[in-house]
Design an enzyme around this catalytic site. Structure first.
Site, mmCIF file in Angstrom:
data_model
loop_
_atom_site.group_PDB
_atom_site.id
_atom_site.type_symbol
_atom_site.label_atom_id
_atom_site.label_comp_id
_atom_site.label_asym_id
_atom_site.label_seq_id
_atom_site.Cartn_x
_atom_site.Cartn_y
_atom_site.Cartn_z
ATOM 1 N N SER A 148 0.818 -1.219 0.000
ATOM 2 C CA SER A 148 0.000 0.000 0.000
ATOM 3 C C SER A 148 0.851 1.267 0.000
ATOM 4 O O SER A 148 0.351 2.353 -0.276
ATOM 5 C CB SER A 148 -0.945 -0.001 1.207
ATOM 6 O OG SER A 148 -0.185 -0.164 2.378
ATOM 7 N N GLU A 212 -14.122 -9.036 3.571
ATOM 8 C CA GLU A 212 -14.070 -10.234 4.416
ATOM 9 C C GLU A 212 -14.523 -9.923 5.842
ATOM 10 O O GLU A 212 -15.161 -10.750 6.482
ATOM 11 C CB GLU A 212 -12.609 -10.738 4.396
ATOM 12 C CG GLU A 212 -12.299 -11.894 5.324
ATOM 13 C CD GLU A 212 -10.873 -12.382 5.149
ATOM 14 O OE1 GLU A 212 -10.085 -11.726 4.432
ATOM 15 O OE2 GLU A 212 -10.555 -13.437 5.720
HETATM 16 O O1 MCF Z 1 -7.789 -15.672 3.455
HETATM 17 C C1 MCF Z 1 -7.167 -15.573 4.688
HETATM 18 C C2 MCF Z 1 -7.711 -14.332 5.356
HETATM 19 N N1 MCF Z 1 -7.656 -13.160 4.501
HETATM 20 C C3 MCF Z 1 -6.528 -12.682 3.918
HETATM 21 N N2 MCF Z 1 -5.375 -13.227 3.720
HETATM 22 C C4 MCF Z 1 -4.906 -14.452 4.028
HETATM 23 C C5 MCF Z 1 -5.662 -15.530 4.505
HETATM 24 N N3 MCF Z 1 -4.834 -16.531 4.796
HETATM 25 C C6 MCF Z 1 -3.594 -16.133 4.489
HETATM 26 N N4 MCF Z 1 -3.621 -14.885 4.007
HETATM 27 C C7 MCF Z 1 -2.392 -14.183 3.560
HETATM 28 C C8 MCF Z 1 -2.550 -13.261 2.403
HETATM 29 O O2 MCF Z 1 -2.484 -13.942 1.187
HETATM 30 O O3 MCF Z 1 -1.944 -13.394 4.631
HETATM 31 C C9 MCF Z 1 -1.319 -12.238 4.149
HETATM 32 C C10 MCF Z 1 -1.433 -12.267 2.625
HETATM 33 O O4 MCF Z 1 -0.245 -12.685 2.066
HETATM 34 C C11 MCF Z 1 -2.079 -11.139 4.813
HETATM 35 S S1 MCF Z 1 -1.469 -9.549 4.537
HETATM 36 C C12 MCF Z 1 -2.202 -8.610 5.770
#
Ligand code: MCF
Ligand code: FE
Length: 406
Positions: A148, A212
Protein backbone atom coordinates in the site's frame (compact mmCIF):
# COMPACT_ATOMS: atom_id res chain seq x y z
CA UNK A 1 -9.55 -46.39 -22.23
CA UNK A 2 -11.19 -47.28 -18.91
CA UNK A 3 -14.78 -48.13 -18.02
CA UNK A 4 -15.72 -47.40 -14.43
CA UNK A 5 -18.85 -49.12 -13.07
CA UNK A 6 -20.63 -47.45 -10.16
CA UNK A 7 -23.74 -47.90 -8.07
CA UNK A 8 -24.51 -44.18 -8.15
CA UNK A 9 -23.07 -41.52 -10.45
CA UNK A 10 -23.59 -37.95 -9.27
CA UNK A 11 -23.20 -36.21 -12.65
CA UNK A 12 -23.15 -32.71 -11.10
CA UNK A 13 -24.77 -31.12 -14.14
CA UNK A 14 -27.11 -28.13 -13.70
CA UNK A 15 -30.09 -30.39 -12.93
CA UNK A 16 -28.12 -32.54 -10.44
CA UNK A 17 -28.79 -35.80 -12.29
CA UNK A 18 -28.06 -39.05 -10.40
CA UNK A 19 -27.61 -42.29 -12.40
CA UNK A 20 -28.02 -45.71 -10.81
CA UNK A 21 -26.03 -48.84 -11.82
CA UNK A 22 -24.27 -47.02 -14.63
CA UNK A 23 -20.75 -46.56 -15.97
CA UNK A 24 -18.32 -43.98 -17.36
CA UNK A 25 -15.91 -44.57 -20.25
CA UNK A 26 -12.87 -42.28 -20.19
CA UNK A 27 -9.29 -41.76 -21.23
CA UNK A 28 -7.94 -38.28 -20.45
CA UNK A 29 -11.48 -37.05 -21.13
CA UNK A 30 -14.88 -38.56 -20.49
CA UNK A 31 -16.00 -40.37 -23.63
CA UNK A 32 -19.41 -41.64 -22.60
CA UNK A 33 -21.70 -42.08 -19.60
CA UNK A 34 -24.35 -44.80 -19.76
CA UNK A 35 -25.13 -48.45 -19.06
CA UNK A 36 -22.09 -50.71 -18.61
CA UNK A 37 -23.16 -53.20 -21.32
CA UNK A 38 -23.47 -50.45 -23.95
CA UNK A 39 -20.12 -48.94 -23.05
CA UNK A 40 -18.44 -52.35 -23.10
CA UNK A 41 -19.84 -53.06 -26.56
CA UNK A 42 -18.54 -49.73 -27.82
CA UNK A 43 -15.12 -49.77 -26.09
CA UNK A 44 -14.19 -53.46 -26.34
CA UNK A 45 -10.58 -53.21 -25.15
CA UNK A 46 -11.24 -50.89 -22.21
CA UNK A 47 -9.97 -51.75 -18.74
CA UNK A 48 -12.95 -52.37 -16.45
CA UNK A 49 -12.84 -50.76 -12.99
CA UNK A 50 -15.50 -52.31 -10.82
CA UNK A 51 -16.90 -49.91 -8.21
CA UNK A 52 -20.41 -51.26 -8.50
CA UNK A 53 -21.11 -50.75 -4.78
CA UNK A 54 -19.72 -47.21 -4.71
CA UNK A 55 -20.51 -43.56 -5.45
CA UNK A 56 -18.76 -41.63 -8.21
CA UNK A 57 -18.69 -37.91 -8.82
CA UNK A 58 -16.48 -35.23 -10.37
CA UNK A 59 -13.39 -34.56 -8.25
CA UNK A 60 -13.66 -31.51 -6.00
CA UNK A 61 -12.14 -28.18 -6.93
CA UNK A 62 -10.84 -26.15 -3.97
CA UNK A 63 -10.34 -22.76 -5.62
CA UNK A 64 -8.80 -20.84 -2.71
CA UNK A 65 -6.10 -21.79 -0.22
CA UNK A 66 -2.79 -20.52 1.20
CA UNK A 67 -0.42 -23.50 1.39
CA UNK A 68 2.52 -21.39 2.57
CA UNK A 69 0.66 -20.96 5.88
CA UNK A 70 0.30 -24.72 6.40
CA UNK A 71 2.57 -24.72 9.47
CA UNK A 72 -0.02 -22.77 11.44
CA UNK A 73 -2.16 -24.53 14.00
CA UNK A 74 -2.32 -22.37 17.14
CA UNK A 75 0.06 -19.50 16.33
CA UNK A 76 -2.39 -17.13 14.61
CA UNK A 77 -5.02 -15.31 16.66
CA UNK A 78 -8.69 -16.02 15.88
CA UNK A 79 -11.89 -14.16 16.79
CA UNK A 80 -11.18 -10.74 15.29
CA UNK A 81 -9.87 -9.97 11.80
CA UNK A 82 -7.46 -7.20 12.78
CA UNK A 83 -5.97 -9.23 15.63
CA UNK A 84 -5.48 -12.02 13.08
CA UNK A 85 -3.78 -9.65 10.56
CA UNK A 86 -1.44 -8.39 13.29
CA UNK A 87 -0.57 -11.97 14.27
CA UNK A 88 0.11 -12.80 10.58
CA UNK A 89 2.50 -9.85 10.32
CA UNK A 90 4.33 -10.98 13.47
CA UNK A 91 4.53 -14.66 12.54
CA UNK A 92 4.46 -14.95 8.75
CA UNK A 93 8.22 -15.26 8.21
CA UNK A 94 8.51 -17.91 10.93
CA UNK A 95 5.46 -19.82 9.60
CA UNK A 96 6.76 -19.59 6.06
CA UNK A 97 10.17 -20.98 7.12
CA UNK A 98 8.43 -23.92 8.78
CA UNK A 99 6.38 -24.59 5.62
CA UNK A 100 8.92 -26.80 3.87
CA UNK A 101 8.24 -28.51 0.52
CA UNK A 102 7.45 -31.65 2.49
CA UNK A 103 4.92 -29.92 4.75
CA UNK A 104 3.22 -28.28 1.75
CA UNK A 105 3.20 -31.60 -0.11
CA UNK A 106 1.49 -33.19 2.91
CA UNK A 107 -1.09 -30.38 2.95
CA UNK A 108 -1.80 -30.96 -0.76
CA UNK A 109 -2.09 -34.70 -0.13
CA UNK A 110 -4.58 -34.14 2.70
CA UNK A 111 -6.80 -32.26 0.27
CA UNK A 112 -6.38 -34.85 -2.47
CA UNK A 113 -7.19 -37.73 -0.12
CA UNK A 114 -10.58 -36.08 0.42
CA UNK A 115 -11.22 -36.04 -3.34
CA UNK A 116 -9.79 -32.67 -4.44
CA UNK A 117 -8.10 -32.76 -7.87
CA UNK A 118 -7.87 -29.01 -8.56
CA UNK A 119 -6.41 -26.43 -6.19
CA UNK A 120 -6.45 -22.64 -6.46
CA UNK A 121 -3.33 -21.66 -4.54
CA UNK A 122 -2.56 -18.09 -3.42
CA UNK A 123 1.22 -17.82 -3.53
CA UNK A 124 2.36 -14.97 -1.27
CA UNK A 125 6.10 -15.66 -1.30
CA UNK A 126 6.76 -18.20 -4.08
CA UNK A 127 7.92 -20.83 -1.59
CA UNK A 128 5.02 -23.10 -2.58
CA UNK A 129 6.08 -23.29 -6.25
CA UNK A 130 8.09 -26.54 -6.12
CA UNK A 131 5.54 -28.47 -4.12
CA UNK A 132 2.70 -27.32 -6.41
CA UNK A 133 4.60 -28.07 -9.63
CA UNK A 134 5.67 -31.49 -8.36
CA UNK A 135 2.25 -32.49 -7.05
CA UNK A 136 -0.06 -34.55 -9.21
CA UNK A 137 -2.92 -32.09 -8.60
CA UNK A 138 -4.19 -29.59 -11.13
CA UNK A 139 -3.10 -26.21 -9.72
CA UNK A 140 -4.17 -22.66 -10.55
CA UNK A 141 -1.18 -20.83 -9.11
CA UNK A 142 -2.24 -17.29 -8.15
CA UNK A 143 0.89 -15.16 -7.70
CA UNK A 144 -0.10 -12.59 -5.08
CA UNK A 145 0.56 -8.88 -5.36
CA UNK A 146 0.17 -6.44 -2.48
CA UNK A 147 1.67 -3.25 -1.05
CA UNK A 148 0.00 0.00 0.00
CA UNK A 149 2.99 2.33 0.36
CA UNK A 150 3.39 4.43 -2.83
CA UNK A 151 7.16 4.54 -2.28
CA UNK A 152 7.43 0.78 -2.75
CA UNK A 153 5.20 0.34 -5.80
CA UNK A 154 8.10 -0.39 -8.14
CA UNK A 155 9.77 -2.88 -5.83
CA UNK A 156 6.43 -4.67 -5.15
CA UNK A 157 5.83 -4.89 -8.90
CA UNK A 158 9.35 -6.21 -9.58
CA UNK A 159 8.95 -8.80 -6.85
CA UNK A 160 5.62 -9.91 -8.33
CA UNK A 161 6.97 -10.09 -11.91
CA UNK A 162 9.98 -12.16 -10.80
CA UNK A 163 7.69 -14.67 -9.05
CA UNK A 164 5.22 -14.69 -11.93
CA UNK A 165 7.95 -15.42 -14.53
CA UNK A 166 9.37 -18.16 -12.34
CA UNK A 167 5.95 -19.83 -12.16
CA UNK A 168 5.25 -19.28 -15.86
CA UNK A 169 8.19 -21.57 -16.77
CA UNK A 170 6.13 -24.50 -15.49
CA UNK A 171 2.88 -23.68 -17.31
CA UNK A 172 1.13 -26.88 -18.43
CA UNK A 173 -2.32 -28.46 -18.56
CA UNK A 174 -1.94 -29.22 -14.83
CA UNK A 175 -0.22 -26.01 -13.76
CA UNK A 176 -1.85 -22.67 -14.60
CA UNK A 177 -0.04 -19.46 -13.54
CA UNK A 178 -2.47 -16.73 -12.46
CA UNK A 179 -2.64 -13.52 -10.44
CA UNK A 180 -4.05 -12.54 -7.04
CA UNK A 181 -4.58 -8.95 -5.89
CA UNK A 182 -4.61 -9.36 -2.14
CA UNK A 183 -7.25 -6.85 -0.98
CA UNK A 184 -8.65 -3.31 -0.88
CA UNK A 185 -6.74 -2.42 2.29
CA UNK A 186 -3.36 -3.85 1.30
CA UNK A 187 -2.94 -3.14 -2.43
CA UNK A 188 -2.32 0.33 -3.85
CA UNK A 189 -4.62 1.30 -6.77
CA UNK A 190 -1.60 1.74 -9.07
CA UNK A 191 -0.52 -1.85 -8.38
CA UNK A 192 -4.09 -3.09 -8.74
CA UNK A 193 -4.50 -1.39 -12.11
CA UNK A 194 -1.13 -2.58 -13.37
CA UNK A 195 -1.93 -6.13 -12.28
CA UNK A 196 -5.35 -6.05 -14.00
CA UNK A 197 -3.78 -4.72 -17.22
CA UNK A 198 -1.17 -7.46 -17.02
CA UNK A 199 -3.90 -10.09 -16.52
CA UNK A 200 -5.83 -8.76 -19.52
CA UNK A 201 -2.77 -8.72 -21.75
CA UNK A 202 -1.73 -12.25 -20.79
CA UNK A 203 -5.21 -13.74 -20.46
CA UNK A 204 -4.72 -14.68 -16.80
CA UNK A 205 -7.18 -15.75 -14.13
CA UNK A 206 -7.55 -13.34 -11.21
CA UNK A 207 -8.47 -13.65 -7.57
CA UNK A 208 -8.96 -11.11 -4.80
CA UNK A 209 -10.12 -11.05 -1.16
CA UNK A 210 -13.07 -8.67 -0.84
CA UNK A 211 -15.08 -7.40 2.15
CA UNK A 212 -14.07 -10.23 4.42
CA UNK A 213 -14.45 -8.39 7.73
CA UNK A 214 -16.54 -5.62 9.23
CA UNK A 215 -13.29 -3.73 9.81
CA UNK A 216 -12.76 -3.65 6.02
CA UNK A 217 -16.43 -2.85 5.50
CA UNK A 218 -16.37 0.15 7.86
CA UNK A 219 -13.04 1.35 6.50
CA UNK A 220 -14.21 1.32 2.86
CA UNK A 221 -17.67 2.71 3.48
CA UNK A 222 -17.13 5.14 6.39
CA UNK A 223 -13.33 5.53 6.71
CA UNK A 224 -13.81 4.43 10.33
CA UNK A 225 -13.23 1.49 12.65
CA UNK A 226 -10.28 -0.74 13.47
CA UNK A 227 -8.38 -0.11 10.24
CA UNK A 228 -8.49 3.64 10.86
CA UNK A 229 -6.93 3.24 14.31
CA UNK A 230 -4.36 0.76 13.10
CA UNK A 231 -3.32 2.64 9.96
CA UNK A 232 -3.06 5.92 11.92
CA UNK A 233 0.06 4.44 13.52
CA UNK A 234 1.80 4.46 10.14
CA UNK A 235 0.35 7.57 8.51
CA UNK A 236 -1.53 10.52 10.02
CA UNK A 237 -3.98 10.95 7.16
CA UNK A 238 -4.55 7.39 5.98
CA UNK A 239 -7.65 7.14 3.76
CA UNK A 240 -9.39 4.17 2.16
CA UNK A 241 -7.74 3.55 -1.22
CA UNK A 242 -11.02 2.57 -2.96
CA UNK A 243 -14.78 2.74 -2.90
CA UNK A 244 -16.42 -0.69 -3.26
CA UNK A 245 -17.66 -0.06 -6.83
CA UNK A 246 -14.40 1.55 -7.81
CA UNK A 247 -12.45 -1.52 -6.69
CA UNK A 248 -14.76 -3.91 -8.54
CA UNK A 249 -14.48 -1.84 -11.76
CA UNK A 250 -10.81 -2.82 -12.04
CA UNK A 251 -11.94 -6.38 -12.76
CA UNK A 252 -14.37 -5.68 -15.57
CA UNK A 253 -13.84 -8.03 -18.51
CA UNK A 254 -11.59 -10.27 -16.38
CA UNK A 255 -12.38 -13.76 -15.06
CA UNK A 256 -12.10 -13.16 -11.32
CA UNK A 257 -12.76 -15.08 -8.14
CA UNK A 258 -13.91 -12.70 -5.39
CA UNK A 259 -13.11 -14.42 -2.12
CA UNK A 260 -15.37 -13.98 0.96
CA UNK A 261 -17.69 -11.03 0.06
CA UNK A 262 -19.31 -11.42 3.49
CA UNK A 263 -20.06 -7.68 3.63
CA UNK A 264 -20.66 -7.12 -0.11
CA UNK A 265 -24.10 -5.57 -0.61
CA UNK A 266 -23.53 -4.61 -4.24
CA UNK A 267 -23.82 -8.13 -5.71
CA UNK A 268 -25.30 -6.63 -8.89
CA UNK A 269 -21.99 -4.87 -9.57
CA UNK A 270 -20.32 -8.23 -10.25
CA UNK A 271 -20.49 -9.65 -13.78
CA UNK A 272 -22.32 -12.97 -13.61
CA UNK A 273 -20.48 -14.24 -16.71
CA UNK A 274 -16.96 -13.66 -15.48
CA UNK A 275 -17.11 -13.08 -11.73
CA UNK A 276 -17.63 -15.71 -9.04
CA UNK A 277 -17.76 -15.69 -5.26
CA UNK A 278 -15.63 -18.09 -3.21
CA UNK A 279 -17.11 -18.87 0.19
CA UNK A 280 -14.86 -20.05 3.04
CA UNK A 281 -17.29 -20.84 5.86
CA UNK A 282 -14.79 -21.98 8.51
CA UNK A 283 -12.40 -19.12 7.81
CA UNK A 284 -15.24 -16.60 8.06
CA UNK A 285 -16.37 -18.13 11.36
CA UNK A 286 -12.84 -17.81 12.77
CA UNK A 287 -11.99 -14.32 11.47
CA UNK A 288 -15.10 -12.47 10.36
CA UNK A 289 -17.83 -12.82 13.03
CA UNK A 290 -20.45 -13.12 10.28
CA UNK A 291 -21.11 -15.56 7.47
CA UNK A 292 -21.96 -15.05 3.81
CA UNK A 293 -25.67 -14.80 3.06
CA UNK A 294 -25.79 -17.85 0.77
CA UNK A 295 -29.48 -17.43 -0.03
CA UNK A 296 -28.88 -13.91 -1.27
CA UNK A 297 -25.94 -15.00 -3.41
CA UNK A 298 -27.95 -17.86 -4.95
CA UNK A 299 -30.86 -15.53 -5.63
CA UNK A 300 -28.54 -13.06 -7.37
CA UNK A 301 -27.62 -15.76 -9.92
CA UNK A 302 -23.89 -15.27 -9.26
CA UNK A 303 -21.67 -18.31 -9.50
CA UNK A 304 -20.81 -19.64 -6.03
CA UNK A 305 -17.82 -21.82 -5.12
CA UNK A 306 -16.88 -23.40 -1.78
CA UNK A 307 -13.25 -23.18 -0.65
CA UNK A 308 -11.25 -24.00 2.47
CA UNK A 309 -8.91 -20.97 2.61
CA UNK A 310 -5.57 -21.95 4.18
CA UNK A 311 -4.56 -23.42 7.54
CA UNK A 312 -3.98 -19.74 8.37
CA UNK A 313 -7.73 -19.64 9.02
CA UNK A 314 -8.90 -23.25 9.08
CA UNK A 315 -8.33 -26.38 11.12
CA UNK A 316 -8.46 -28.79 8.19
CA UNK A 317 -7.91 -28.93 4.42
CA UNK A 318 -10.09 -32.05 4.13
CA UNK A 319 -12.82 -30.85 1.77
CA UNK A 320 -15.50 -32.91 3.50
CA UNK A 321 -14.74 -31.13 6.79
CA UNK A 322 -15.43 -27.83 5.01
CA UNK A 323 -18.66 -29.16 3.50
CA UNK A 324 -19.85 -30.45 6.90
CA UNK A 325 -19.11 -27.05 8.46
CA UNK A 326 -21.19 -25.43 5.72
CA UNK A 327 -24.11 -27.76 6.49
CA UNK A 328 -23.99 -26.72 10.15
CA UNK A 329 -23.28 -22.99 9.70
CA UNK A 330 -26.01 -22.32 7.11
CA UNK A 331 -28.89 -23.44 9.32
CA UNK A 332 -31.46 -21.36 7.42
CA UNK A 333 -31.44 -23.92 4.56
CA UNK A 334 -33.30 -27.16 4.04
CA UNK A 335 -30.55 -29.77 4.68
CA UNK A 336 -31.04 -31.87 1.56
CA UNK A 337 -31.28 -28.84 -0.70
CA UNK A 338 -28.14 -27.37 0.83
CA UNK A 339 -26.23 -30.66 0.34
CA UNK A 340 -26.89 -30.47 -3.42
CA UNK A 341 -25.99 -26.76 -3.59
CA UNK A 342 -22.73 -27.53 -1.78
CA UNK A 343 -21.77 -30.39 -4.09
CA UNK A 344 -22.43 -28.27 -7.20
CA UNK A 345 -20.50 -25.41 -5.59
CA UNK A 346 -17.54 -27.76 -5.17
CA UNK A 347 -17.50 -29.14 -8.73
CA UNK A 348 -19.46 -27.54 -11.60
CA UNK A 349 -19.41 -23.97 -10.21
CA UNK A 350 -15.70 -23.68 -9.36
CA UNK A 351 -14.87 -25.18 -12.78
CA UNK A 352 -16.87 -22.33 -14.30
CA UNK A 353 -15.18 -19.86 -11.97
CA UNK A 354 -11.76 -21.00 -13.17
CA UNK A 355 -12.80 -21.43 -16.81
CA UNK A 356 -11.78 -25.12 -16.76
CA UNK A 357 -13.36 -27.89 -18.82
CA UNK A 358 -14.21 -29.85 -15.68
CA UNK A 359 -16.68 -30.20 -12.87
CA UNK A 360 -19.35 -32.53 -14.24
CA UNK A 361 -19.30 -36.10 -15.53
CA UNK A 362 -20.33 -35.30 -19.10
CA UNK A 363 -18.86 -36.20 -22.49
CA UNK A 364 -15.69 -34.34 -23.49
CA UNK A 365 -14.99 -32.97 -20.02
CA UNK A 366 -11.57 -33.75 -18.52
CA UNK A 367 -11.68 -36.98 -16.52
CA UNK A 368 -11.14 -35.67 -12.97
CA UNK A 369 -13.18 -38.26 -11.09
CA UNK A 370 -13.52 -39.25 -7.42
CA UNK A 371 -14.86 -42.56 -6.07
CA UNK A 372 -16.34 -42.81 -2.56
CA UNK A 373 -17.32 -45.88 -0.58
CA UNK A 374 -21.01 -46.61 -1.08
CA UNK A 375 -23.55 -47.02 1.73
CA UNK A 376 -27.05 -48.30 2.26
CA UNK A 377 -29.87 -45.75 2.37
CA UNK A 378 -33.57 -46.30 2.85
CA UNK A 379 -34.26 -43.13 0.87
CA UNK A 380 -32.07 -42.49 -2.20
CA UNK A 381 -32.75 -38.74 -2.14
CA UNK A 382 -30.56 -38.64 0.98
CA UNK A 383 -27.40 -39.65 -0.91
CA UNK A 384 -25.86 -36.15 -1.38
CA UNK A 385 -26.48 -35.29 2.28
CA UNK A 386 -25.26 -38.63 3.68
CA UNK A 387 -22.19 -38.55 1.43
CA UNK A 388 -21.18 -35.21 2.99
CA UNK A 389 -22.01 -36.34 6.52
CA UNK A 390 -20.29 -39.73 6.41
CA UNK A 391 -17.28 -39.42 4.11
CA UNK A 392 -13.75 -38.63 5.22
CA UNK A 393 -11.68 -39.85 2.27
CA UNK A 394 -11.95 -40.86 -1.36
CA UNK A 395 -11.43 -44.48 -2.34
CA UNK A 396 -9.91 -43.55 -5.71
CA UNK A 397 -9.05 -40.32 -7.52
CA UNK A 398 -8.43 -39.83 -11.25
CA UNK A 399 -6.88 -36.62 -12.59
CA UNK A 400 -7.00 -36.21 -16.37
CA UNK A 401 -7.90 -39.92 -16.43
CA UNK A 402 -4.78 -40.93 -14.50
CA UNK A 403 -5.14 -42.73 -11.19
CA UNK A 404 -3.58 -40.88 -8.26
CA UNK A 405 -1.57 -43.16 -5.95
CA UNK A 406 -2.69 -42.25 -2.43
O1 MCF B 1 -7.79 -15.67 3.46
C1 MCF B 1 -7.17 -15.57 4.69
C2 MCF B 1 -7.71 -14.33 5.36
N1 MCF B 1 -7.66 -13.16 4.50
C3 MCF B 1 -6.53 -12.68 3.92
N2 MCF B 1 -5.37 -13.23 3.72
C4 MCF B 1 -4.91 -14.45 4.03
C5 MCF B 1 -5.66 -15.53 4.50
N3 MCF B 1 -4.83 -16.53 4.80
C6 MCF B 1 -3.59 -16.13 4.49
N4 MCF B 1 -3.62 -14.89 4.01
C7 MCF B 1 -2.39 -14.18 3.56
C8 MCF B 1 -2.55 -13.26 2.40
O2 MCF B 1 -2.48 -13.94 1.19
O3 MCF B 1 -1.94 -13.39 4.63
C9 MCF B 1 -1.32 -12.24 4.15
C10 MCF B 1 -1.43 -12.27 2.63
O4 MCF B 1 -0.24 -12.68 2.07
C11 MCF B 1 -2.08 -11.14 4.81
S1 MCF B 1 -1.47 -9.55 4.54
C12 MCF B 1 -2.20 -8.61 5.77
FE1 FE C 1 -7.66 -16.34 1.64
Amino acid sequence: MKILKAKYILVCDDGFKVLKNSAIAFDTKIKKVGKFKELQAQFKDALVLDFSEDIVMPAFINPHCHLEFSANSTTLVYGDFLKWVKSVITSRSELSKEATDKLIQNAINSMMRSGVATIGEISSFGSDLNACVNSKARVVFYNEILGSNPEFIESCWENFITRFKQSDKFKSELFIPALSIHSTYSTHPTLCKRACDFAKLNNLLLSTHLLESNHENRWLREAKGGFKEWLAKFSKDAKPMYGVEEFIKNFSGLRTLFVHCVYLKELEKLDSNLHSIAHCAVSNRLLSKKTLNLKKVLKSGLNLAIATDGLSSNISLNFFDELRANLLIHDDFDLQKLAKVLLLSSTLNPARALGLNLGSLEEEKLADIAVYKGFEVSDETQIPLQLILQTKEAKELFIGGKKWEF
